[in-house]
Motif scaffolding. Structure first.
Motif, PDB file in Angstrom:
ATOM      1  N   PRO A  36       0.842  -1.148  -0.088  1.00 17.91           N
ATOM      2  CA  PRO A  36      -0.042   0.021   0.056  1.00 17.91           C
ATOM      3  C   PRO A  36       0.841   1.363   0.175  1.00 17.91           C
ATOM      4  CG  PRO A  36      -0.704  -1.679   1.704  1.00 17.91           C
ATOM      5  CD  PRO A  36       0.547  -2.092   0.991  1.00 17.91           C
ATOM      6  N   TYR A  37       2.223   1.172   0.292  1.00 22.31           N
ATOM      7  CA  TYR A  37       3.003   2.249   0.490  1.00 22.31           C
ATOM      8  C   TYR A  37       3.597   2.512  -0.954  1.00 22.31           C
ATOM      9  CZ  TYR A  37       1.751   2.086   5.235  1.00 22.31           C
ATOM     10  OH  TYR A  37       0.862   2.008   6.341  1.00 22.31           O
ATOM     11  N   PHE A  38       3.322   1.869  -1.927  1.00 22.25           N
ATOM     12  CA  PHE A  38       4.106   2.037  -3.200  1.00 22.25           C
ATOM     13  C   PHE A  38       3.941   3.415  -3.857  1.00 22.25           C
ATOM     14  CE2 PHE A  38       3.548   1.995  -7.789  1.00 22.25           C
ATOM     15  CZ  PHE A  38       4.850   1.890  -8.149  1.00 22.25           C
ATOM     16  N   TYR A  39       2.683   3.907  -3.522  1.00 25.62           N
ATOM     17  CA  TYR A  39       2.233   5.036  -4.016  1.00 25.62           C
ATOM     18  C   TYR A  39       3.048   6.377  -3.407  1.00 25.62           C
ATOM     19  CZ  TYR A  39      -0.484   9.512  -5.098  1.00 25.62           C
ATOM     20  OH  TYR A  39      -0.859  10.711  -5.607  1.00 25.62           O
ATOM     21  N   VAL A  40       3.390   6.050  -2.103  1.00 29.47           N
ATOM     22  CA  VAL A  40       4.231   7.172  -1.565  1.00 29.47           C
ATOM     23  C   VAL A  40       5.484   7.116  -1.995  1.00 29.47           C
ATOM     24  CG1 VAL A  40       4.929   7.910   0.822  1.00 29.47           C
ATOM     25  CG2 VAL A  40       2.690   6.951   0.545  1.00 29.47           C
ATOM     26  N   ALA A  41       6.099   5.847  -2.149  1.00 31.51           N
ATOM     27  CA  ALA A  41       7.460   5.961  -2.646  1.00 31.51           C
ATOM     28  C   ALA A  41       7.717   6.287  -4.077  1.00 31.51           C
ATOM     29  CB  ALA A  41       7.888   4.456  -2.653  1.00 31.51           C
ATOM     30  N   TYR A  42       6.563   5.845  -5.029  1.00 32.29           N
ATOM     31  CA  TYR A  42       6.731   6.534  -6.354  1.00 32.29           C
ATOM     32  C   TYR A  42       6.309   7.803  -6.275  1.00 32.29           C
ATOM     33  CZ  TYR A  42       3.102   8.299  -9.543  1.00 32.29           C
ATOM     34  OH  TYR A  42       2.547   8.957 -10.299  1.00 32.29           O
ATOM     35  N   PHE A  43       5.413   8.610  -5.580  1.00 33.01           N
ATOM     36  CA  PHE A  43       5.153   9.927  -5.625  1.00 33.01           C
ATOM     37  C   PHE A  43       6.426  10.806  -5.170  1.00 33.01           C
ATOM     38  CE2 PHE A  43       1.975  13.286  -4.239  1.00 33.01           C
ATOM     39  CZ  PHE A  43       1.744  13.824  -5.714  1.00 33.01           C
TER      40      PHE A  43
ATOM     41  N   VAL B 204       9.660   9.909  -5.475  1.00 36.73           N
ATOM     42  CA  VAL B 204      10.523   9.938  -6.570  1.00 36.73           C
ATOM     43  C   VAL B 204      10.054  10.889  -7.628  1.00 36.73           C
ATOM     44  CG1 VAL B 204      11.584   8.594  -8.500  1.00 36.73           C
ATOM     45  CG2 VAL B 204      11.510   7.628  -6.093  1.00 36.73           C
ATOM     46  N   LEU B 205       8.875  10.884  -7.921  1.00 33.56           N
ATOM     47  CA  LEU B 205       8.087  11.844  -8.949  1.00 33.56           C
ATOM     48  C   LEU B 205       8.386  13.247  -8.515  1.00 33.56           C
ATOM     49  CD1 LEU B 205       6.330  12.064 -11.616  1.00 33.56           C
ATOM     50  CD2 LEU B 205       4.428  12.260 -10.142  1.00 33.56           C
ATOM     51  N   LEU B 206       8.158  13.607  -7.377  1.00 37.67           N
ATOM     52  CA  LEU B 206       8.233  15.105  -7.082  1.00 37.67           C
ATOM     53  C   LEU B 206       9.599  15.637  -6.806  1.00 37.67           C
ATOM     54  CD1 LEU B 206       5.310  15.408  -4.319  1.00 37.67           C
ATOM     55  CD2 LEU B 206       5.542  15.913  -6.941  1.00 37.67           C
ATOM     56  N   VAL B 207      10.599  14.619  -6.462  1.00 33.90           N
ATOM     57  CA  VAL B 207      11.980  14.803  -6.396  1.00 33.90           C
ATOM     58  C   VAL B 207      12.738  15.075  -7.738  1.00 33.90           C
ATOM     59  CG1 VAL B 207      14.160  14.085  -5.859  1.00 33.90           C
ATOM     60  CG2 VAL B 207      12.340  13.824  -4.088  1.00 33.90           C
ATOM     61  N   HIS B 208      12.072  14.371  -8.772  1.00 35.63           N
ATOM     62  CA  HIS B 208      12.557  14.650 -10.162  1.00 35.63           C
ATOM     63  C   HIS B 208      11.985  15.846 -10.738  1.00 35.63           C
ATOM     64  CE1 HIS B 208      11.730  13.879 -14.311  1.00 35.63           C
ATOM     65  NE2 HIS B 208      12.903  13.405 -14.547  1.00 35.63           N
ATOM     66  N   ARG B 209      10.617  15.933 -10.435  1.00 39.99           N
ATOM     67  CA  ARG B 209      10.046  17.201 -10.997  1.00 39.99           C
ATOM     68  C   ARG B 209      10.679  18.467 -10.424  1.00 39.99           C
ATOM     69  NH1 ARG B 209       3.805  16.924 -10.451  1.00 39.99           N
ATOM     70  NH2 ARG B 209       4.365  15.377 -12.196  1.00 39.99           N
ATOM     71  N   GLU B 210      11.129  18.392  -9.130  1.00 42.16           N
ATOM     72  CA  GLU B 210      11.684  19.610  -8.529  1.00 42.16           C
ATOM     73  C   GLU B 210      12.867  19.695  -9.095  1.00 42.16           C
ATOM     74  OE1 GLU B 210      14.393  21.741  -6.004  1.00 42.16           O
ATOM     75  OE2 GLU B 210      14.524  19.836  -6.319  1.00 42.16           O
ATOM     76  N   ALA B 211      13.806  18.783  -9.525  1.00 42.24           N
ATOM     77  CA  ALA B 211      15.155  18.795  -9.998  1.00 42.24           C
ATOM     78  C   ALA B 211      14.996  19.397 -11.495  1.00 42.24           C
ATOM     79  CB  ALA B 211      15.888  17.690 -10.073  1.00 42.24           C
ATOM     80  N   ARG B 212      13.899  19.130 -12.166  1.00 43.03           N
ATOM     81  CA  ARG B 212      13.643  19.596 -13.577  1.00 43.03           C
ATOM     82  C   ARG B 212      13.329  20.990 -13.433  1.00 43.03           C
ATOM     83  NH1 ARG B 212       8.537  17.832 -17.094  1.00 43.03           N
ATOM     84  NH2 ARG B 212       9.483  18.412 -19.364  1.00 43.03           N
ATOM     85  N   ASP B 213      12.319  21.550 -12.541  1.00 38.60           N
ATOM     86  CA  ASP B 213      12.127  23.048 -12.145  1.00 38.60           C
ATOM     87  C   ASP B 213      13.494  23.794 -11.770  1.00 38.60           C
ATOM     88  OD1 ASP B 213      10.160  24.840 -12.175  1.00 38.60           O
ATOM     89  OD2 ASP B 213      10.639  25.033  -9.930  1.00 38.60           O
TER      90      ASP B 213
END
Length: 497
Positions: A451-458, A460-469
């Motif tokens: 059930p915590y897959f979403y938290v882990a994926y999310f 990673v997604l936000l850290v990647h997006r922050e780096a992109r920004d």
């Protein structure tokens, strides 16, 4: 708010919009400024102001002159294709996007199959694969097509106000009708009537994997259509994120705003079939739990998950206009990334907690539920107030309510906020999103990591997006951005990151 897709720039995909806003409401002078509109965080300048150095201004003026010259030349030679960007391809370039396109469907199937196991664990990995005939059912695909067409019909209804989007490369502003919340209400009425007349939503749970694969097949077909039609699109219709490489553009999307008449395919898919479908899937899981566990009422854990995620969807549709300023709409094309994310990832992965609870019940005490609710509300308040503060400035930069906010001036004429929610951390809405994501998973207990897959994926997604920004802003604002980073040192989580 915008819901977050697997690798989209948005959700958040709404809730994931980039945090910078322009100081005034005037259109940009050239294409680069248009597409970087959502990357600017600016508010009314007060006491704190960093004036750009003279050499930085000269460099920027020179850059602007070159861009204006290029833009004029392109407008005179519309038949000439724009220069393709073969450098700085994101997601690992062509090898990376190939891996993502092959890996996402496989990841989806593995997660759903593991969730159906009574004892999901590494010892039981990989889960046994069902027979081919159990993976695909034509009737399920037909039901999915009907669902998609029903949402398309609701989208076309002449209800809701019509607003203009951000300026395009040629100066035009496309019009969008905001009726997503009405579509949710109409869908609720249709589903309620169907259940009243004997429709069994348990069918969704019993054929959940088949529905996921049907949606994946549909998104793949849609991606092929988008790639074919984009081959004949004029240069002014192409997305800034497109590269000229066929494989990369198939993933990221080549055409910015593919439309059939006035029907905007990308805008429709962002918030309609997948997001509203997520609510229906959660309801189906709630009813399946009651049937399989012989309950007269849903469990407290299932009630919390459904309530939290329903609030998230309602907030997204109620604030539908905020989607128009996100990178999903203004920068990225419509290709496999957004098609798969909108139509597959959102309804079948975001509902993962509810799906898990059907086969793995977890009793939550009221004291624990109170703590989870408090966490959810804390995340929602941070998320909503941060986005509301940003959107209020976009609508009226001279609003007296914003006069207390401090900014750093940049050589582009825009300001970077260093107070308020956006002076707390650089991405306060990401922090709120992460707190809400954790609150969604906690009702499932700690019996398994699934059930915590979403938290882990999310995360990673936000850290990647922050780096992109971060890369975009550092390249765009130069010295002012360095000063801003010293003033607001933490990116998402205070004292940590």
């Amino acid at each position: 708010m915008r819901v977050q897709k697997p690798f989209g720039n948005s959700i958040s995909r709404y809730n994931g919009e980039t945090e910078r806003t322009e100081r005034g409401g005037m259109p940009h002078r050239h294409a680069e400024e248009k597409f970087h509109l959502s990357e600017e965080r600016s508010y009314v300048s007060t006491q704190y102001s960093l004036r750009p150095r003279r050499e930085e201004i000269k460099a920027m003026d020179s850059k602007e002159e070159n861009i204006v010259t290029t833009t004029r030349s392109a407008s005179l030679k519309t038949s000439q294709a724009p220069a393709t960007q073969t450098k700085d391809l994101e997601f690992g370039g062509v090898p990376g996007v190939l891996l993502i396109m092959l890996g996402l469907p496989a990841c989806l199937c593995l997660l759903l199959l593991m969730c159906k196991q009574k004892e999901p664990s590494l010892l039981n990995f990989p889960p046994p694969l069902p027979a081919w005939q159990d993976l695909w059912e034509t009737r399920v695909f037909g039901v999915y097509i009907l669902w998609f067409l029903m949402q398309a019909l609701f989208y076309l209804l002449p209800v809701g106000k019509v607003v203009e989007g951000m300026p395009l490369a040629d100066g035009r502003r496309l019009k969008y009708r905001l009726n997503g919340f009405c579509a949710l209400l109409l869908t609720s009425a249709v589903i309620g009537a169907a259940v009243f007349w004997g429709a069994d939503l348990y069918y969704v749970y019993g054929h959940f994997l088949q529905f996921a694969l049907a949606a994946a097949a549909f998104s793949l077909g849609l991606s092929v259509y988008l790639a074919v039609r984009a081959a004949g699109a004029p240069p002014c219709a192409l997305a800034p994120s497109s590269s000229g490489n066929a494989i990369y553009d198939f993933f990221i999307g080549r055409e910015l705003n593919p439309r059939i008449g006035t029907f905007d395919l990308k805008y429709f898919c962002e918030l309609r079939p997948g997001l509203i479908g997520w609510v229906v899937v959660n309801l189906a899981m709630l009813l399946a739990e009651m049937r399989l566990q012989n309950r007269a009422a849903p469990s407290l854990a299932m009630t919390l998950v459904n309530s939290f995620q329903l609030l998230y969807v309602v907030d997204a549709l109620w604030n539908e206009e905020a989607l128009l300023t996100t990178m999903d709409i203004t920068h990225d094309g419509f290709g496999f990334m957004l098609a798969f994310g909108d139509l597959v990832w959102v309804p079948f992965i975001y509902s993962f907690q509810a799906f898990y609870l059907v086969g793995h019940p977890n009793e939550v005490s009221w004291p624990m539920a109170s703590l989870i609710i408090a966490l959810k509300l804390c995340g929602y308040v941070i998320f909503r107030r941060a986005n509301s503060q940003k959107n209020a400035f976009r609508k009226n930069p001279a609003d007296p309510k914003l006069a207390h906010l401090k900014t750093i001036h940049t050589s582009t004429g825009k300001d970077l906020l260093v107070s308020g929610w956006w002076g707390f951390v650089r991405h306060p809405n990401y922090l709120g999103d992460l707190l809400m994501a954790l609150a969604w998973s906690l009702p499932c207990g700690f019996g398994h990591a699934l059930p915590y897959f979403y938290v882990a994926y999310f995360t990673v997604l936000l850290v990647h997006r922050e780096a992109r920004d971060e890369r975009h802003c550092r390249r765009r604002y130069g010295l002012a951005w360095e000063q801003y980073c010293r003033r607001v040192p933490y990116r998402i989580l205070p004292r940590v990151y």
